[in-house]
Design an enzyme around this catalytic site. Structure first.
Site, PDB file in Angstrom:
ATOM      1  N   ASP A 103       0.863  -1.170   0.000  1.00  0.00           N
ATOM      2  CA  ASP A 103       0.000   0.000   0.000  1.00  0.00           C
ATOM      3  C   ASP A 103       0.909   1.231   0.000  1.00  0.00           C
ATOM      4  OD1 ASP A 103      -2.307   1.672   0.407  1.00  0.00           O
ATOM      5  OD2 ASP A 103      -1.749   1.761   2.514  1.00  0.00           O
ATOM      6  N   ASP A 105       0.007   5.216   1.138  1.00  0.00           N
ATOM      7  CA  ASP A 105      -0.148   6.068   2.315  1.00  0.00           C
ATOM      8  C   ASP A 105      -0.200   5.260   3.598  1.00  0.00           C
ATOM      9  OD1 ASP A 105      -1.269   9.150   1.488  1.00  0.00           O
ATOM     10  OD2 ASP A 105      -1.263   7.623  -0.069  1.00  0.00           O
TER      11      ASP A 105
END
Length: 401
Positions: A103, A105
């Site tokens: 991922d 953020d």
């Protein structure tokens, strides 16, 4: 007192470890409903590897001094890290891993920030690439312009370009799949911003090809209507942002930075999600409604489709040779949660973390690409160079998430 607490905690972890082993034994016989763990926790799912919880506790207790605390009991974060460490230890002693997806953020970098040159995550990602492991960044950030991804990931892209020039990394396979599962870019040393756009038709899964554009736009219309209703009902200082494969709300532009409360964000996610699920296009097109920290977005597809698209584009990598590292694995308003039950039901190792934990830990490096570190578990913290890939993993789905 600390020694007594340490012993008792270790005994508890040992007992839970044995319950998991018993559950796995019953799974193999097709009688998991009769395991002791299933009787105690009826909602427990499938385990694909044993989890050395006692050993993982020893490792985390050395770092976090859990048993030395007098007034603060073991926390959610303590348990999460113990489970993650156990999964990595199990990972380190089994099958080769071919693909690691991250991922963006709060995993690789702070929420809304960029992956800058000084981020220590970069050296770990480069080591994976140097060892021949495919790396994918599966992010909600949806851009059609390579420059936007370069702005967010310039530290990694510049470092990889330099490593390629100096022959430290040969033929790296780094891909970025944005908008959850909508825009694919591949690292290319000769391309502008070091990223080359890959047309959707070349990597889409067969089931994705059946999604009709009319249904996609209808779903986004429904989502937009639900978002506008939330803005009105909760008097949010927000504006709607519509893209070709997503729609969301962001803070209204003005003096000072508008900050939505967690409750407002979660209410918006849940209202929008239910509205779409009850609609006709919501029954035809997969989607993901999620809380982005200070915004809410609805994307076409989700990270399960994104990870599987990466697997297909990179040659058909199996789910049991794929690791996804993310920060959002809760059921409400979290987009990494969608990766938990992959659509094809292949096993997939999941690691829950945050940007601070990933930057500060050598566990991922030690477990994935170092035989000498592997031989000593993940307690060895020295970093050093390697002459050939020795990446190993196990077929697993992490209960930590």
């Amino acid at each position: 007192m600390a020694a007594t607490a340490h012993r008792r905690y270790a005994e508890i972890m040992h007992d839970v470890e044995e319950l998991i082993n018993d559950h796995i034994t019953h799974q193999k016989r097709g009688k998991q409903e009769r395991s002791k763990l299933k009787l105690l926790v009826p909602s427990v799912g499938t385990f694909f590897t044993p989890l050395p919880l006692e050993k993982a506790f020893e490792f985390q207790d050395e770092r976090r001094r859990i048993s030395s605390r007098r007034f603060v009991a073991p926390s959610f974060n303590d348990i999460r890290l113990i489970l993650n460490s156990a999964q990595l230890m199990s990972l380190a002693h089994d099958r080769p891993i071919e693909l690691v997806t991250f991922d963006g953020d709060v995993t690789l970098y702070d929420d809304g920030e960029s992956l800058i040159d000084a981020n220590p995550v970069i050296s770990r990602v480069l080591r994976l690439l140097a060892n021949g492991t495919y790396v994918g960044i599966v992010t909600a950030a949806g851009y059609t312009d390579a420059s936007r991804y370069y702005d967010r990931l310039h530290g990694l892209l510049d470092a990889l370009a330099n490593a390629t020039t100096e022959d430290e990394v040969k033929d790296p396979k780094l891909i970025i799949l944005g908008g959850e599962s909508n825009y694919l870019f591949e690292f290319d040393f000769h391309a502008e911003h070091f990223l080359r756009y890959i047309p959707r038709k070349t990597w889409m899964l067969d089931k994705m090809r059946k999604w009709q554009e009319d249904d996609i736009q209808s779903l986004l219309d429904v989502a937009e209507g639900a978002l506008r209703e939330c803005i009105n009902n909760m008097q949010l200082s927000a504006e709607v942002l519509r893209k070709d494969r997503a729609v969301g709300i962001i803070p209204m532009i003005g003096p000072g930075k508008q900050k939505f409360t967690r409750e407002q964000l979660e209410e918006t996610v849940l209202v929008t999600q239910q509205t779409i699920e009850l609609s006709t296009p919501g029954k035809r097109i997969p989607f993901c409604a999620f809380n982005g920290g200070n915004d809410v977005f609805v994307d076409i597809g989700d990270k399960a489709w994104g990870v599987m698209s990466c697997q297909r584009y990179l040659g058909g990598i199996a789910g049991n040779k794929t690791l996804h590292v993310g920060d959002q694995f809760l059921s409400a308003g979290a987009n990494d949660f969608k990766v938990r039950p992959p659509i094809e039901r292949d096993s997939l190792l999941l690691l829950e973390t945050d940007e601070r934990n990933l930057k500060g830990s050598t566990g991922l490096h030690n477990s994935l690409d170092c035989k000498s570190c592997r031989d000593g578990g993940v307690t060895r913290r020295t970093l050093h160079s390697h002459s050939k890939p020795v990446i190993e993993r196990s077929e697993a789905q992490a209960p930590a998430t």
